[in-house]
Write an enzyme that holds these catalytic residues in place. Structure first.
Site, PDB file in Angstrom:
ATOM      1  N   HIS A 104       0.877  -1.165   0.000  1.00  0.00           N
ATOM      2  CA  HIS A 104       0.000   0.000   0.000  1.00  0.00           C
ATOM      3  C   HIS A 104       0.920   1.222   0.000  1.00  0.00           C
ATOM      4  O   HIS A 104       1.719   1.389   0.922  1.00  0.00           O
ATOM      5  CB  HIS A 104      -0.929  -0.018   1.223  1.00  0.00           C
ATOM      6  CG  HIS A 104      -1.974  -1.091   1.128  1.00  0.00           C
ATOM      7  ND1 HIS A 104      -2.385  -1.840   2.206  1.00  0.00           N
ATOM      8  CD2 HIS A 104      -2.688  -1.524   0.057  1.00  0.00           C
ATOM      9  CE1 HIS A 104      -3.319  -2.700   1.790  1.00  0.00           C
ATOM     10  NE2 HIS A 104      -3.515  -2.526   0.498  1.00  0.00           N
ATOM     11  N   GLU A 107       1.714   3.298   3.055  1.00  0.00           N
ATOM     12  CA  GLU A 107       2.177   2.610   4.269  1.00  0.00           C
ATOM     13  C   GLU A 107       3.668   2.374   4.097  1.00  0.00           C
ATOM     14  O   GLU A 107       4.095   1.441   3.426  1.00  0.00           O
ATOM     15  CB  GLU A 107       1.372   1.317   4.461  1.00  0.00           C
ATOM     16  CG  GLU A 107      -0.118   1.632   4.606  1.00  0.00           C
ATOM     17  CD  GLU A 107      -1.035   0.408   4.604  1.00  0.00           C
ATOM     18  OE1 GLU A 107      -0.532  -0.718   4.759  1.00  0.00           O
ATOM     19  OE2 GLU A 107      -2.250   0.602   4.443  1.00  0.00           O
ATOM     20  N   HIS A 252       2.982  -3.626   6.193  1.00  0.00           N
ATOM     21  CA  HIS A 252       1.929  -2.609   6.111  1.00  0.00           C
ATOM     22  C   HIS A 252       1.992  -1.699   7.334  1.00  0.00           C
ATOM     23  O   HIS A 252       2.810  -1.904   8.224  1.00  0.00           O
ATOM     24  CB  HIS A 252       0.557  -3.286   6.046  1.00  0.00           C
ATOM     25  CG  HIS A 252       0.331  -4.053   4.775  1.00  0.00           C
ATOM     26  ND1 HIS A 252      -0.561  -3.660   3.814  1.00  0.00           N
ATOM     27  CD2 HIS A 252       0.906  -5.197   4.313  1.00  0.00           C
ATOM     28  CE1 HIS A 252      -0.542  -4.525   2.812  1.00  0.00           C
ATOM     29  NE2 HIS A 252       0.342  -5.471   3.087  1.00  0.00           N
ATOM     30  N   GLU A 343       1.891  -5.519  10.345  1.00  0.00           N
ATOM     31  CA  GLU A 343       1.404  -4.147  10.509  1.00  0.00           C
ATOM     32  C   GLU A 343       2.386  -3.472  11.455  1.00  0.00           C
ATOM     33  O   GLU A 343       2.495  -3.841  12.629  1.00  0.00           O
ATOM     34  CB  GLU A 343      -0.006  -4.155  11.114  1.00  0.00           C
ATOM     35  CG  GLU A 343      -1.046  -4.842  10.236  1.00  0.00           C
ATOM     36  CD  GLU A 343      -1.488  -4.005   9.039  1.00  0.00           C
ATOM     37  OE1 GLU A 343      -1.224  -2.777   9.028  1.00  0.00           O
ATOM     38  OE2 GLU A 343      -2.095  -4.573   8.115  1.00  0.00           O
TER      39      GLU A 343
HETATM   40 ZN    ZN Z   1      -1.823  -2.079   4.106  1.00  0.00          ZN
END
Ligand code: ZN
Length: 510
Positions: A104, A107, A252, A343
């Site tokens: 992404h 990110e 991410h 994440e």
């Molecule tokens: Zn993401």
């Protein structure tokens, strides 16, 4: 007293202290800023030039293919740097690992961490300090592929969305998440879960490389005209089927947790724990990152007050929220590779002056996770020459602690080597040879105790290879069966699937 002395002497050998040497690698680059796409490439070139013996810089796809684009929508290339003893070739017995950042585009922490990581590894190799000897062991014994950005176009959109520039952080939560066509790449992979969920209760169903069994690309595109695979997705798919990856993480931001398969729920509900056949191993892999991270596994790491805490800093993806068409599940169902999703913090595009703190939060985890590629078992399957063109081999595992088969086989590389990540426990590992109709023609079973303690704790004594379990069908221990003993291992469900999707069967070779 003698024992105590030995104990104290051994402890610092491994993961002695990343903190002590983190400033020494910043000789050339400024790590307190975000790097644009040109600077990203410059860093990769510089690392490659400083460490030519152990690195190789390449862009995807490496081999031209009519169905695989050469660039992103905005004409950017996807760059990868590889660390290995023999860059550019798969070496039998050496597992393949990958890190992917910035899928992404907004990110960005993974992108910056991976740039710094490659420079750090190169510096460790040049300096050959005793403190860094685990890093050099890793480079000697692993082929590591690092892609700092999978979505350079999205990064450009994100970084220009803030009128004040991006070094102070970007507050827009969505600008640049998708690619330049506005498509979320982490929803754009073939949804193999839906196929697997339909067949997984049938006897002898294929349980790996689902799209190669089912020629699924074409089928999916024909069955649903709205499915269109983006340029970045096609490039990634081609890469995943070119290199025999064993373990991977894609990075991410937006929360602080290690997320593991399955990412998509079975019944289409928004949130429901959906265990993959390798749930136990995946939970250990996720913990190998979260526990060693300075904050992730500590509890209380939540980005919003109302959010529930992630116990141990890990979560089943589907239990958190269902993601159809994600890259993580695609890795698992289409290749041998076990991928988790990291994440790396609440802030998607933090201010540049936060990057040093983020580096210190993650550096030990980044290495500890790479070491997990040396867990479980590995080995070589040797077949008589005259079998090679007429058989397939699957590595099947039965978990003896739960007395259940793990419904996920892996297949050896064309060189015959295989890698099967497993958490600690008692297993029967089998090499099952089938003919082209899916009938089992030979099988070899081995009892194995897996003990990964050498690679799952933060304070490791000495790095070690995964336990070696070889299968040799040229000697009498693994003999071919008589015709009368043939049985179905895989039934051919292509017709079933074609009927299900009500379409044709032209193969698309990704
Ligand atoms: Zn993401």
């Amino acid at each position: 007293m003698a024992n105590v002395k030995i104990f104290l002497a051994i402890l610092p050998l491994f993961f002695a202290s990343f903190h002590g040497s983190t400033t020494e690698d910043s000789h050339e680059f400024d790590w307190n800023k975000h790097h644009d796409n040109k600077e990203l490439k410059d860093i990769m070139v510089a690392v490659n030039e400083r460490c030519p013996e152990i690195t190789r810089l390449y862009s995807l796809p490496e081999k031209e293919h009519e169905n695989v684009p050469k660039t992103t929508v905005n004409n950017n290339k996807l760059w990868v740097i590889e660390f290995a003893k023999q860059p550019g070739t798969h070496v039998k017995g050496i597992p393949e690992f990958k890190y992917i950042g910035n899928m992404h585009g907004n990110e960005v922490v993974g992108r910056e961490l991976l740039l710094r990581l490659m420079d750090y590894m190169c510096t460790a190799y040049i300096q050959q300090k005793d403190d860094d000897r685990h890093i050099n062991w890793l480079i000697e014994n692993t082929r590591i592929h690092i892609m700092p950005t999978m979505n350079p176009d999205g990064w450009e959109i994100a970084s220009t969305s803030d009128a004040d520039g991006y070094q102070n952080g970007v507050s827009n939560w969505l600008a640049g998440r998708a690619n330049a066509n506005g498509v979320d790449l982490n929803r754009n992979f073939p949804d193999l879960n839906k196929i697997y969920y339909k067949i997984h209760n049938q006897p002898n169903h294929p349980n790996n490389h689902i799209d190669q069994h089912f020629e699924v690309m074409q089928l999916l595109e024909q069955a649903n005209a709205s499915v269109k695979f983006e340029r970045e997705t096609k490039i990634l798919m081609s890469w995943l089927h070119t290199v025999d990856f064993v373990l991977s993480a894609n990075m991410h931001n937006g929360d602080l947790v290690a997320n593991y398969p399955f990412d998509e729920t079975l019944d289409g509900s928004a949130h429901k724990y959906t265990a993959s056949p390798d749930d136990k191993t995946f939970r250990d892999l996720a913990k190998s990152y979260s526990y060693v991270h300075r904050k992730m596994g500590k509890g209380g790491a939540k980005c919003e007050e109302k959010e529930k805490e992630f116990k141990d800093g890990i979560t089943n993806g589907a239990n958190w929220y269902s993601v159809p068409g994600g890259m993580q599940d695609y890795n698992y169902l289409s290749t041998n590779c076990m991928e988790i999703t990291l994440e790396l913090g609440c802030d998607k595009f933090p201010a540049a002056d936060k990057l040093q703190e983020l580096w210190l939060d993650n550096i030990e985890s980044l290495f500890n996770f790479m070491f997990q590629v040396h867990t479980g078992v590995k080995g070589t399957v040797t077949l008589p020459d005259n079998w090679l063109d007429e058989t397939y081999t699957n590595i099947h595992v039965k978990d003896m602690d739960s007395n259940s088969d793990i419904d996920h086989d892996i297949i050896p590389s064309k060189d015959g080597d295989y890698y099967r990540l497993l958490s600690n426990g008692r297993y029967v590992v089998s090499a099952v040879v089938t003919d082209k109709n899916g009938d089992e023609v030979a099988r070899c079973d081995k009892n194995v105790n897996v003990n990964n303690d050498h690679a799952t704790s933060k304070r490791q004594v000495e790095p070690k290879q995964a336990q070696v379990v070889d299968f040799d069908f040229t000697d009498s221990s693994c003999a071919k069966k008589n015709d009368a003993e043939y049985r179905d291992y895989y039934y051919d469900v292509r017709d079933y699937l074609r009927n299900m999707l009500n379409r044709g069967n032209k193969y698309v070779g990704y």
